[in-house]
Scaffold this motif. Structure first.
Motif, PDB file in Angstrom:
ATOM      1  N   ASP A   1     -14.721  99.757  22.232  1.00  0.00           N
ATOM      2  CA  ASP A   1     -14.393  99.125  20.963  1.00  0.00           C
ATOM      3  C   ASP A   1     -14.148  97.637  21.184  1.00  0.00           C
ATOM      4  O   ASP A   1     -13.873  97.186  22.307  1.00  0.00           O
ATOM      5  CB  ASP A   1     -13.137  99.792  20.390  1.00  0.00           C
ATOM      6  CG  ASP A   1     -12.708  99.212  19.065  1.00  0.00           C
ATOM      7  OD1 ASP A   1     -13.362  99.518  18.052  1.00  0.00           O
ATOM      8  OD2 ASP A   1     -11.719  98.448  19.030  1.00  0.00           O
ATOM      9  N   ARG A   2     -14.198  96.863  20.125  1.00  0.00           N
ATOM     10  CA  ARG A   2     -13.942  95.422  20.212  1.00  0.00           C
ATOM     11  C   ARG A   2     -12.564  95.143  20.811  1.00  0.00           C
ATOM     12  O   ARG A   2     -12.419  94.255  21.660  1.00  0.00           O
ATOM     13  CB  ARG A   2     -14.045  94.816  18.808  1.00  0.00           C
ATOM     14  CG  ARG A   2     -13.706  93.321  18.711  1.00  0.00           C
ATOM     15  CD  ARG A   2     -13.966  92.851  17.286  1.00  0.00           C
ATOM     16  NE  ARG A   2     -13.421  91.539  16.987  1.00  0.00           N
ATOM     17  CZ  ARG A   2     -14.076  90.384  17.157  1.00  0.00           C
ATOM     18  NH1 ARG A   2     -15.291  90.406  17.673  1.00  0.00           N
ATOM     19  NH2 ARG A   2     -13.515  89.236  16.832  1.00  0.00           N
ATOM     20  N   SER A   3     -11.550  95.909  20.421  1.00  0.00           N
ATOM     21  CA  SER A   3     -10.210  95.673  20.947  1.00  0.00           C
ATOM     22  C   SER A   3     -10.151  95.967  22.448  1.00  0.00           C
ATOM     23  O   SER A   3      -9.443  95.278  23.189  1.00  0.00           O
ATOM     24  CB  SER A   3      -9.178  96.517  20.197  1.00  0.00           C
ATOM     25  OG  SER A   3      -9.428  97.899  20.353  1.00  0.00           O
ATOM     26  N   THR A   4     -10.874  96.958  22.903  1.00  0.00           N
ATOM     27  CA  THR A   4     -10.919  97.256  24.339  1.00  0.00           C
ATOM     28  C   THR A   4     -11.639  96.156  25.102  1.00  0.00           C
ATOM     29  O   THR A   4     -11.261  95.808  26.231  1.00  0.00           O
ATOM     30  CB  THR A   4     -11.605  98.614  24.584  1.00  0.00           C
ATOM     31  OG1 THR A   4     -10.878  99.639  23.898  1.00  0.00           O
ATOM     32  CG2 THR A   4     -11.653  98.949  26.072  1.00  0.00           C
TER      33      THR A   4
ATOM     34  N   SER B   1     -16.120 110.249  22.236  1.00  0.00           N
ATOM     35  CA  SER B   1     -15.132 111.187  22.755  1.00  0.00           C
ATOM     36  C   SER B   1     -13.915 110.489  23.342  1.00  0.00           C
ATOM     37  O   SER B   1     -12.840 111.075  23.427  1.00  0.00           O
ATOM     38  CB  SER B   1     -15.760 112.099  23.817  1.00  0.00           C
ATOM     39  OG  SER B   1     -16.252 111.327  24.907  1.00  0.00           O
ATOM     40  N   PHE B   2     -14.087 109.212  23.766  1.00  0.00           N
ATOM     41  CA  PHE B   2     -12.916 108.518  24.320  1.00  0.00           C
ATOM     42  C   PHE B   2     -12.750 107.083  23.813  1.00  0.00           C
ATOM     43  O   PHE B   2     -11.661 106.522  23.906  1.00  0.00           O
ATOM     44  CB  PHE B   2     -12.961 108.499  25.856  1.00  0.00           C
ATOM     45  CG  PHE B   2     -14.144 107.813  26.462  1.00  0.00           C
ATOM     46  CD1 PHE B   2     -14.210 106.435  26.566  1.00  0.00           C
ATOM     47  CD2 PHE B   2     -15.220 108.561  26.947  1.00  0.00           C
ATOM     48  CE1 PHE B   2     -15.304 105.799  27.138  1.00  0.00           C
ATOM     49  CE2 PHE B   2     -16.322 107.934  27.522  1.00  0.00           C
ATOM     50  CZ  PHE B   2     -16.360 106.549  27.616  1.00  0.00           C
ATOM     51  N   ALA B   3     -13.799 106.461  23.269  1.00  0.00           N
ATOM     52  CA  ALA B   3     -13.682 105.051  22.882  1.00  0.00           C
ATOM     53  C   ALA B   3     -12.680 104.841  21.758  1.00  0.00           C
ATOM     54  O   ALA B   3     -12.064 103.778  21.661  1.00  0.00           O
ATOM     55  CB  ALA B   3     -15.042 104.500  22.476  1.00  0.00           C
ATOM     56  N   TRP B   4     -12.487 105.835  20.892  1.00  0.00           N
ATOM     57  CA  TRP B   4     -11.539 105.707  19.784  1.00  0.00           C
ATOM     58  C   TRP B   4     -10.108 105.928  20.239  1.00  0.00           C
ATOM     59  O   TRP B   4      -9.159 105.573  19.528  1.00  0.00           O
ATOM     60  CB  TRP B   4     -11.839 106.764  18.721  1.00  0.00           C
ATOM     61  CG  TRP B   4     -11.517 108.160  19.225  1.00  0.00           C
ATOM     62  CD1 TRP B   4     -12.364 108.996  19.875  1.00  0.00           C
ATOM     63  CD2 TRP B   4     -10.267 108.838  19.151  1.00  0.00           C
ATOM     64  NE1 TRP B   4     -11.719 110.170  20.228  1.00  0.00           N
ATOM     65  CE2 TRP B   4     -10.420 110.092  19.791  1.00  0.00           C
ATOM     66  CE3 TRP B   4      -9.022 108.510  18.612  1.00  0.00           C
ATOM     67  CZ2 TRP B   4      -9.386 111.022  19.903  1.00  0.00           C
ATOM     68  CZ3 TRP B   4      -7.984 109.446  18.724  1.00  0.00           C
ATOM     69  CH2 TRP B   4      -8.186 110.687  19.368  1.00  0.00           C
TER      70      TRP B   4
ATOM     71  N   ARG C   1     -23.006  97.704  30.981  1.00  0.00           N
ATOM     72  CA  ARG C   1     -22.820  99.159  30.921  1.00  0.00           C
ATOM     73  C   ARG C   1     -21.593  99.548  30.098  1.00  0.00           C
ATOM     74  O   ARG C   1     -21.494 100.686  29.611  1.00  0.00           O
ATOM     75  CB  ARG C   1     -22.703  99.734  32.323  1.00  0.00           C
ATOM     76  CG  ARG C   1     -21.472  99.248  33.077  1.00  0.00           C
ATOM     77  CD  ARG C   1     -21.375  99.837  34.476  1.00  0.00           C
ATOM     78  NE  ARG C   1     -20.231  99.319  35.204  1.00  0.00           N
ATOM     79  CZ  ARG C   1     -18.991  99.757  35.032  1.00  0.00           C
ATOM     80  NH1 ARG C   1     -18.748 100.732  34.178  1.00  0.00           N
ATOM     81  NH2 ARG C   1     -18.008  99.233  35.735  1.00  0.00           N
ATOM     82  N   LEU C   2     -20.632  98.608  29.934  1.00  0.00           N
ATOM     83  CA  LEU C   2     -19.417  98.915  29.183  1.00  0.00           C
ATOM     84  C   LEU C   2     -19.549  98.623  27.696  1.00  0.00           C
ATOM     85  O   LEU C   2     -18.754  99.120  26.890  1.00  0.00           O
ATOM     86  CB  LEU C   2     -18.230  98.127  29.749  1.00  0.00           C
ATOM     87  CG  LEU C   2     -17.754  98.509  31.142  1.00  0.00           C
ATOM     88  CD1 LEU C   2     -16.607  97.608  31.588  1.00  0.00           C
ATOM     89  CD2 LEU C   2     -17.320  99.971  31.174  1.00  0.00           C
ATOM     90  N   LEU C   3     -20.528  97.815  27.321  1.00  0.00           N
ATOM     91  CA  LEU C   3     -20.635  97.409  25.919  1.00  0.00           C
ATOM     92  C   LEU C   3     -20.792  98.592  24.964  1.00  0.00           C
ATOM     93  O   LEU C   3     -20.106  98.655  23.944  1.00  0.00           O
ATOM     94  CB  LEU C   3     -21.791  96.421  25.747  1.00  0.00           C
ATOM     95  CG  LEU C   3     -21.561  95.026  26.349  1.00  0.00           C
ATOM     96  CD1 LEU C   3     -22.840  94.200  26.249  1.00  0.00           C
ATOM     97  CD2 LEU C   3     -20.409  94.329  25.637  1.00  0.00           C
TER      98      LEU C   3
ATOM     99  N   GLY D   1      -9.496 102.645  19.397  1.00  0.00           N
ATOM    100  CA  GLY D   1     -10.719 101.955  18.980  1.00  0.00           C
ATOM    101  C   GLY D   1     -11.132 102.357  17.578  1.00  0.00           C
ATOM    102  O   GLY D   1     -12.125 103.073  17.378  1.00  0.00           O
ATOM    103  N   VAL D   2     -10.402 101.874  16.600  1.00  0.00           N
ATOM    104  CA  VAL D   2     -10.599 102.296  15.211  1.00  0.00           C
ATOM    105  C   VAL D   2     -11.962 101.863  14.676  1.00  0.00           C
ATOM    106  O   VAL D   2     -12.654 102.629  13.989  1.00  0.00           O
ATOM    107  CB  VAL D   2      -9.470 101.740  14.326  1.00  0.00           C
ATOM    108  CG1 VAL D   2      -9.716 102.084  12.861  1.00  0.00           C
ATOM    109  CG2 VAL D   2      -8.125 102.286  14.773  1.00  0.00           C
TER     110      VAL D   2
END
Length: 412
Positions: A72-75, A135-138, A66-68, A111-112
């Motif tokens: 972002d990869r860094s997260t 809206s929030f991953a970045w 569910r998180l994938l 999360g660039v």
């Protein structure tokens, strides 16, 4: 809570040198560099093409499904490192007060890579194709938020954005919260921006290496220094009040956070009246001196310095002169294991802290690779091969673009 130095009870690492604490540590001790040609995107048209990439990472095997789509990869790196750190500390968050545990991490731009992908969809296909998670991953606070949510850590939390100095600043703020009464704080930083958008931001600094040879790309303190190589990853640590850790039965710790300080450089045209001309290293010297004082120590008590190691002649000289001014010429071993990973933006300094704690644990200083000796005029004892040590304290230095300086003292 006691006012004594907080203790580090858990470590989690996701770095080019390895996934997991011991994999990273063994590669670092062996001096195995992890810098190579950038593969995350086609960099053939860019003037810089080397990077330190995390390899062998299987997000689907390590992250809940569910998180994938919302991270972002860094997260994803940060979530894995945080889970490892909490497990290493034998912390079950459900057994501790949820408002007594916080999360404070460092970041650069958030999360660039996720943001670039979604903006590409916006421009090429239209708004209907953009993920709601954009809206929030970045957001630069995404790592803090996702770690907090996943583990139910609802105490004082935050994020620090001070470029390469961020990992130390985050740990410094975590220590502050523990002194105020928070029992446990998950801290450190994991970062990465190996995508065209993130790459251009680093190229704009003018500090990236233009070499195509992995063995010549990042040579801090060397006469051949020609810039730095970016990387991805970092480290997460679990920081606890010492008495609270003892009360829950902790018997093994990695060490203590003894002192911290941060400064900001003056304008390049101004003179550092306190420390004299240090080629711009006066702010770093002040941070180092204040961190040692904050630890209740003297410079002679420091056994090893983990350098910021910018990789450009001017910045390397500034750091070397600051170290020499504080300790004396060639008076303390200096190492830069980040030569194996590249500079990890908001994740690099916390990885240095984790590596310093492992160094004190095993009484060996990891090497600075690909550099045989410091450049003429740099009065530092640069460790170029793993060296046994009886050091019980380490000073970790970090500088961020545009003037951020931070210093942290850790003890065995």
């Amino acid at each position: 809570m006691s006012a004594s130095a907080p203790v580090v009870t858990g470590l989690g690492i996701a770095a080019p040198t390895g996934l997991g604490v011991e994999e990273h540590w063994q590669a670092t001790l062996a001096g195995r560099p992890a810098i190579g040609q950038l593969t995350r995107f086609d960099a053939s048209r860019y003037p810089s093409r080397l990077a330190g990439e995390v390899t062998g990472f299987d997000a689907e095997a390590r992250i809940p499904s569910r998180l994938l789509p919302q991270t972002d990869r860094s997260t994803q790196f940060a979530l894995v490192a945080a889970e490892e750190a909490l497990g290493d500390a034998a912390v079950n968050p459900q057994e501790l007060p949820e408002y007594g545990m916080g999360v404070i991490t460092s970041a650069s731009g958030g999360g660039v890579e996720f943001g670039q992908r979604e903006l590409g969809l916006l421009w090429s296909k239209g708004k209907e194709y953009v993920s709601a998670y954009q809206s929030f991953a970045w957001f630069y606070a995404a790592n803090t938020g996702q770690i907090s949510i996943r583990h139910g850590l609802r105490g004082p939390s935050g994020v620090v954005v001070t470029d390469q100095a961020g990992g130390l600043d985050a740990i410094g703020h975590a220590r502050r919260q523990i002194r105020k009464g928070t029992q446990l704080v998950v801290s450190g930083g994991v970062d990465g921006a190996l995508c065209p958008w993130g790459w251009m931001g680093q190229l704009a600094t003018g500090l990236l290496s233009r070499s195509d040879d992995p063995a010549q790309g990042f040579l801090p303190f060397s006469a051949a220094a020609n810039g730095y190589v970016p990387g991805e990853g970092g480290a997460i640590i679990v920081l606890e009040d010492a008495e609270a850790a003892r009360a829950r039965g902790v018997e093994r710790t990695y060490g203590r956070i003894l002192g911290y300080a941060a400064t900001f450089d003056p304008r390049p045209s101004s003179q550092d009246a306190e420390n004299g001309p240090l080629d711009g290293g006066g702010g770093l010297l002040r941070a180092a001196r204040q961190a040692i004082t904050d630890a209740g120590l003297a410079p002679a008590d420091i056994g090893v310095v983990f350098a910021d190691a910018a990789g450009t002649p001017r910045l390397d000289r500034a750091e070397a002169l600051a170290i020499s001014a504080l300790f004396g010429p060639n008076a303390v071993p200096v190492t830069a294991p980040k030569t194996m990973t590249g500079r990890l933006i908001g994740g690099g300094a916390s990885l240095d802290v984790a590596t310093a704690l492992l160094s004190l644990r095993d009484r060996v200083i990891p090497p600075t690779v690909n550099v045989s000796e410091p450049a003429p005029g740099l009065p530092i004892d640069l460790v170029t091969e793993a060296r046994e040590t009886d050091a019980r304290t380490a000073l970790v230095l970090a500088r961020g673009y545009s003037g951020f300086n931070a210093a942290l003292v850790v003890g065995a």
